[in-house]
Design a protein around this motif. Sequence first.
Motif, PDB file in Angstrom:
ATOM      1  N   PHE A 323       0.818  -1.223   0.000  1.00  0.00           N
ATOM      2  CA  PHE A 323       0.000   0.000   0.000  1.00  0.00           C
ATOM      3  C   PHE A 323       0.848   1.269   0.000  1.00  0.00           C
ATOM      4  O   PHE A 323       0.324   2.367   0.219  1.00  0.00           O
ATOM      5  N   ALA A 324       2.153   1.114  -0.261  1.00  0.00           N
ATOM      6  CA  ALA A 324       3.028   2.292  -0.279  1.00  0.00           C
ATOM      7  C   ALA A 324       2.502   3.339  -1.270  1.00  0.00           C
ATOM      8  O   ALA A 324       2.589   4.542  -1.023  1.00  0.00           O
ATOM      9  N   TYR A 325       1.920   2.842  -2.382  1.00  0.00           N
ATOM     10  CA  TYR A 325       1.428   3.773  -3.423  1.00  0.00           C
ATOM     11  C   TYR A 325       0.282   4.658  -2.931  1.00  0.00           C
ATOM     12  O   TYR A 325      -0.031   5.663  -3.543  1.00  0.00           O
ATOM     13  N   LEU A 326      -0.350   4.276  -1.815  1.00  0.00           N
ATOM     14  CA  LEU A 326      -1.444   5.089  -1.292  1.00  0.00           C
ATOM     15  C   LEU A 326      -0.928   6.360  -0.617  1.00  0.00           C
ATOM     16  O   LEU A 326      -1.684   7.310  -0.406  1.00  0.00           O
ATOM     17  N   GLY A 327       0.358   6.351  -0.250  1.00  0.00           N
ATOM     18  CA  GLY A 327       0.987   7.569   0.273  1.00  0.00           C
ATOM     19  C   GLY A 327       0.782   7.834   1.750  1.00  0.00           C
ATOM     20  O   GLY A 327       1.005   8.943   2.218  1.00  0.00           O
ATOM     21  N   TYR A 328       0.358   6.830   2.507  1.00  0.00           N
ATOM     22  CA  TYR A 328       0.233   7.029   3.957  1.00  0.00           C
ATOM     23  C   TYR A 328       1.609   7.062   4.601  1.00  0.00           C
ATOM     24  O   TYR A 328       2.561   6.477   4.088  1.00  0.00           O
ATOM     25  N   LYS A 329       1.691   7.737   5.748  1.00  0.00           N
ATOM     26  CA  LYS A 329       2.974   7.849   6.432  1.00  0.00           C
ATOM     27  C   LYS A 329       2.925   7.177   7.797  1.00  0.00           C
ATOM     28  O   LYS A 329       1.866   7.105   8.413  1.00  0.00           O
ATOM     29  N   GLN A 330       4.110   6.745   8.219  1.00  0.00           N
ATOM     30  CA  GLN A 330       4.226   6.217   9.572  1.00  0.00           C
ATOM     31  C   GLN A 330       3.870   7.325  10.555  1.00  0.00           C
ATOM     32  O   GLN A 330       4.247   8.479  10.339  1.00  0.00           O
ATOM     33  N   GLY A 331       3.118   6.988  11.593  1.00  0.00           N
ATOM     34  CA  GLY A 331       2.716   7.984  12.571  1.00  0.00           C
ATOM     35  C   GLY A 331       1.340   8.571  12.293  1.00  0.00           C
ATOM     36  O   GLY A 331       0.782   9.296  13.114  1.00  0.00           O
ATOM     37  N   GLU A 332       0.777   8.246  11.136  1.00  0.00           N
ATOM     38  CA  GLU A 332      -0.508   8.835  10.755  1.00  0.00           C
ATOM     39  C   GLU A 332      -1.678   8.244  11.550  1.00  0.00           C
ATOM     40  O   GLU A 332      -2.687   8.922  11.758  1.00  0.00           O
ATOM     41  N   PHE A 333      -1.531   6.996  11.974  1.00  0.00           N
ATOM     42  CA  PHE A 333      -2.599   6.337  12.730  1.00  0.00           C
ATOM     43  C   PHE A 333      -1.999   5.769  14.015  1.00  0.00           C
ATOM     44  O   PHE A 333      -1.770   4.559  14.146  1.00  0.00           O
ATOM     45  N   PRO A 334      -1.743   6.672  14.978  1.00  0.00           N
ATOM     46  CA  PRO A 334      -0.973   6.271  16.172  1.00  0.00           C
ATOM     47  C   PRO A 334      -1.623   5.155  16.981  1.00  0.00           C
ATOM     48  O   PRO A 334      -0.911   4.297  17.514  1.00  0.00           O
ATOM     49  N   GLN A 335      -2.948   5.146  17.067  1.00  0.00           N
ATOM     50  CA  GLN A 335      -3.594   4.092  17.880  1.00  0.00           C
ATOM     51  C   GLN A 335      -3.428   2.723  17.226  1.00  0.00           C
ATOM     52  O   GLN A 335      -3.225   1.718  17.895  1.00  0.00           O
ATOM     53  N   SER A 336      -3.541   2.703  15.917  1.00  0.00           N
ATOM     54  CA  SER A 336      -3.387   1.447  15.202  1.00  0.00           C
ATOM     55  C   SER A 336      -1.936   0.955  15.296  1.00  0.00           C
ATOM     56  O   SER A 336      -1.674  -0.237  15.503  1.00  0.00           O
ATOM     57  N   GLU A 337      -1.002   1.886  15.171  1.00  0.00           N
ATOM     58  CA  GLU A 337       0.421   1.515  15.241  1.00  0.00           C
ATOM     59  C   GLU A 337       0.777   0.999  16.632  1.00  0.00           C
ATOM     60  O   GLU A 337       1.530   0.039  16.791  1.00  0.00           O
ATOM     61  N   LYS A 338       0.192   1.635  17.641  1.00  0.00           N
ATOM     62  CA  LYS A 338       0.446   1.226  19.028  1.00  0.00           C
ATOM     63  C   LYS A 338      -0.141  -0.171  19.280  1.00  0.00           C
ATOM     64  O   LYS A 338       0.490  -1.026  19.912  1.00  0.00           O
ATOM     65  N   ALA A 339      -1.346  -0.383  18.760  1.00  0.00           N
ATOM     66  CA  ALA A 339      -1.989  -1.693  18.939  1.00  0.00           C
ATOM     67  C   ALA A 339      -1.138  -2.794  18.304  1.00  0.00           C
ATOM     68  O   ALA A 339      -1.000  -3.883  18.854  1.00  0.00           O
ATOM     69  N   ALA A 340      -0.551  -2.487  17.147  1.00  0.00           N
ATOM     70  CA  ALA A 340       0.277  -3.493  16.447  1.00  0.00           C
ATOM     71  C   ALA A 340       1.490  -3.895  17.279  1.00  0.00           C
ATOM     72  O   ALA A 340       2.002  -4.997  17.134  1.00  0.00           O
ATOM     73  N   LYS A 341       1.919  -2.995  18.175  1.00  0.00           N
ATOM     74  CA  LYS A 341       3.117  -3.283  18.977  1.00  0.00           C
ATOM     75  C   LYS A 341       2.800  -3.861  20.354  1.00  0.00           C
ATOM     76  O   LYS A 341       3.705  -4.310  21.061  1.00  0.00           O
ATOM     77  N   THR A 342       1.539  -3.799  20.766  1.00  0.00           N
ATOM     78  CA  THR A 342       1.224  -4.204  22.142  1.00  0.00           C
ATOM     79  C   THR A 342       0.195  -5.330  22.237  1.00  0.00           C
ATOM     80  O   THR A 342      -0.007  -5.898  23.306  1.00  0.00           O
ATOM     81  N   SER A 343      -0.473  -5.656  21.138  1.00  0.00           N
ATOM     82  CA  SER A 343      -1.553  -6.643  21.234  1.00  0.00           C
ATOM     83  C   SER A 343      -0.998  -8.067  21.244  1.00  0.00           C
ATOM     84  O   SER A 343       0.070  -8.346  20.700  1.00  0.00           O
ATOM     85  N   LEU A 344      -1.751  -8.932  21.868  1.00  0.00           N
ATOM     86  CA  LEU A 344      -1.349 -10.336  21.979  1.00  0.00           C
ATOM     87  C   LEU A 344      -2.621 -11.179  22.121  1.00  0.00           C
ATOM     88  O   LEU A 344      -3.371 -11.017  23.085  1.00  0.00           O
TER      89      LEU A 344
END
Length: 370
Positions: A323-344
Amino acid sequence: MKIPNLDIVRLHKPIKNELLAAIEKVIDSGEFINGREVNEFERKLAEYCGVKYAVGVSSGTDALIAALMAFEVRPGDEIITTPYTFFATAGSIARLGAMPLFVDIEPDTFNINPNEIEEKITNKTVGIIPVHLFGQSADMRPILAVAKKHNLWTLEDAAQSIGAKYEGKQVGTFGDSAILSFFPAKNLGSLGDGGAVLTDNGDLAEKLYILRNHGSKPKYYHKVIGGNFRLDTIQAAVLLAKLPYLDKWAEMRRAVAAKYISAFKKCERVVVPLEKPFAHHVYNQFVIRVPEAKREETIKALSAEGIGYAIYYPLSLHEQECFAYLGYKQGEFPQSEKAAKTSLALPIDPNLSDDEIARIADVIINTVSH
Ligand SMILES: *Cc1c(COP(=O)(O)O)cnc(C)c1O
């Protein structure tokens, strides 16, 4: 003793003879495509879900594709959804040349944040796909209000949540349409792939019946370009045999979840899933959060004990390479990024014993507390 994430063999054991009989019946009928069990399952499924039409299809992914085709999604259209879901939700949008317009999640439910939807809407936006993640409904009331205000359709991705409720009513009955998956690990699993599209709209259902057969009506006369999105008769027969057990299995999952929640009460470093007051959660997954710095260690401890686990999901969809072509940036969806690092995700086998639950909780609490 090993504890698998989900022991489907154990779940099937008491009904194995029923499943074999159902399969044998199809073998003897010879009607492997569009057999009578497909029709019967569609009727029973529609009745169970509280909708007029349930259209059986080949997978949850194909249910998404077929539903989006029925909505006549065009290249360049924008569709609002969550970046914290199984790939298929956004993948299907992109496969039709449309744009997944991501909206961040609520940290306590992992579901789309309804308050952030409206600001994302543009004149290219055509619809919203809320996902009822892990077995709990998204907050449908504000989502439907914003959809209505901006004249957007709503397609519920209920792949993980058949039988879940929102304000006492089944998920899948709120949007213009909804999709289900019968992937084996879903709450209603076939012995392979399968899915369904739900709707009350007769015109939409008619389009779906045509789309799933290469857009033909009658056969060999193609009204539209569809695909082979059919549900196998054997899978329909298996699903018919399993449907009567679905609610019982969901109750068993809820009982397991309640035991986990009580076991984790003594450890504030473990965040257990929150069942919202509007929700009836069916726990397709039991997903906790552990401190980011402790997740790797927790996983290692579980593995060492032979305890199954999963990370749903390790990388938010806006950060996926494809999805790089969609142009989203890291940090744009902080809750989702945080969930990806803490969920189990922990084992949520309906048959998990009290001892097994206690053992799993102990391993986790011991690891995160040191
Ligand atoms: C499983 C799943 C799908 C896709 O279903 P398949 O039957 O595996 O194709 C779509 N969306 C979500 C949220 C899912 O969990």
